[in-house]
Design an enzyme around this catalytic site. Structure first.
Site, PDB file in Angstrom:
ATOM      1  N   ASP A   1      -8.020   0.009  -3.428  1.00 12.74           N
ATOM      2  CA  ASP A   1      -7.829  -1.343  -2.424  1.00 12.74           C
ATOM      3  C   ASP A   1      -8.196  -2.403  -3.417  1.00 12.74           C
ATOM      4  OD1 ASP A   1      -8.102  -3.113  -0.507  1.00 12.74           O
ATOM      5  OD2 ASP A   1      -9.640  -2.262   0.538  1.00 12.74           O
ATOM      6  N   ILE A   2      -7.267  -3.360  -3.326  1.00 12.78           N
ATOM      7  CA  ILE A   2      -7.387  -4.611  -4.305  1.00 12.78           C
ATOM      8  C   ILE A   2      -8.485  -5.386  -3.906  1.00 12.78           C
ATOM      9  CG2 ILE A   2      -5.577  -6.088  -3.319  1.00 12.78           C
ATOM     10  CD1 ILE A   2      -4.561  -6.438  -6.183  1.00 12.78           C
TER      11      ILE A   2
ATOM     12  N   GLY B   1      -0.556  -6.916   5.424  1.00 14.47           N
ATOM     13  CA  GLY B   1      -0.484  -6.264   3.966  1.00 14.47           C
ATOM     14  C   GLY B   1      -1.604  -6.989   3.153  1.00 14.47           C
ATOM     15  N   VAL B   2      -1.410  -6.846   1.831  1.00 15.83           N
ATOM     16  CA  VAL B   2      -2.567  -7.354   0.862  1.00 15.83           C
ATOM     17  C   VAL B   2      -3.009  -8.903   1.055  1.00 15.83           C
ATOM     18  CG1 VAL B   2      -2.836  -8.082  -1.507  1.00 15.83           C
ATOM     19  CG2 VAL B   2      -1.466  -6.418  -1.126  1.00 15.83           C
ATOM     20  N   ASP B   3      -2.112  -9.657   1.742  1.00 13.81           N
ATOM     21  CA  ASP B   3      -2.767 -11.004   2.221  1.00 13.81           C
ATOM     22  C   ASP B   3      -3.634 -10.941   3.276  1.00 13.81           C
ATOM     23  OD1 ASP B   3      -2.524 -13.783   2.368  1.00 13.81           O
ATOM     24  OD2 ASP B   3      -0.622 -13.992   3.172  1.00 13.81           O
TER      25      ASP B   3
ATOM     26  N   GLY C   1       6.171  -4.264  -0.224  1.00 15.26           N
ATOM     27  CA  GLY C   1       5.749  -3.812   0.981  1.00 15.26           C
ATOM     28  C   GLY C   1       6.601  -4.616   1.992  1.00 15.26           C
TER      29      GLY C   1
ATOM     30  N   TYR D   1       8.058  -7.497   2.152  1.00 12.77           N
ATOM     31  CA  TYR D   1       9.352  -7.925   1.672  1.00 12.77           C
ATOM     32  C   TYR D   1      10.375  -6.955   1.125  1.00 12.77           C
ATOM     33  CZ  TYR D   1       7.389 -12.972   1.844  1.00 12.77           C
ATOM     34  OH  TYR D   1       6.866 -13.849   2.130  1.00 12.77           O
TER      35      TYR D   1
END
Ligand code: AR6
Length: 170
Positions: free
Chosen positions: A9-10, A31-33, A123, A125
């Site tokens: 997990d970033i 997502g990540v954002d 992801g 996109y």
């Protein structure tokens, strides 16, 4: 510069810079954002708003990058970049490589030594993971940096890890 890939997990990695797979409005998303804003807290969004206020049309062009605080994340800074949306009819690979190059340049200007990237555009996109990994590695390898010595791709699952390991061994 050492390049490597790891599953994880970033938002939890202890690096100087975490790169966010954002969108041009820099207003958060999924997502990540979404994970970065949720874990890092509202300071990140507040700084994003101050940045977009000064940008033409209030938007960050895809392929470019900007830095903010990392709020409550273990990282020192978040570098936000907006990847291209996948298209089968338009080749947007240079924009994707540019996300990695620009993010590394911004990180390097901050004096960062360690940088973590997600699989940008792979992801929501829709970019196919194998090619997303190839463009990621090519983009990082094309950057000229002074301080950054460790770049890790922090990916969510085994398929993504295999794609990045294959791209790194090319
Ligand atoms: N750590 C590591 N990887 C993750 C994490 C995490 N916490 N969460 C997701 N991934 P995405 P994009 C993986 O959709 O395609 C947002 O709404 C995920 O499995 O985050 O560039 C933005 O606001 C995938 O492999 O980024 C934009 O509108 C990869 O990270 C849009 O999504 C990237 O998935 C950006 O879409």
């Amino acid at each position: 510069m050492r390049l490597w890939a790891v599953r994880g997990d970033i938002t939890a990695v202890d690096v100087d810079v975490v790169v966010n797979a954002a969108n041009p409005a820099l207003l958060g998303g999924g997502g990540v954002d979404g994970a970065i804003h949720a874990a890092g807290g509202p300071e990140i969004l507040a700084e994003c708003r101050r940045i977009t206020c000064r940008l033409p049309d209030g938007r960050l062009p895809r392929g470019e990058a900007v830095a903010t605080t990392a709020g409550r994340l273990p990282a020192r800074w978040v570098v936000h970049t907006a990847g291209p949306i996948w298209s089968a009819s338009h080749d947007r690979a240079e924009v994707l490589r540019s996300c990695y190059r620009s993010s590394l340049q911004v990180a390097d200007e901050l004096g960062a030594r360690t940088v973590a990237f997600p699989a940008i555009s792979a992801g929501i996109y829709g970019w196919p993971m194998d090619d997303a990994a190839r463009q990621a590695v090519a983009g990082v390898r094309s950057a000229a940096v002074e301080h950054v010595g460790d770049v890790r791709f922090v990916v969510f699952d085994d398929e993504a890890l295999a794609a990045f390991e294959a791209a790194l061994s090319d």
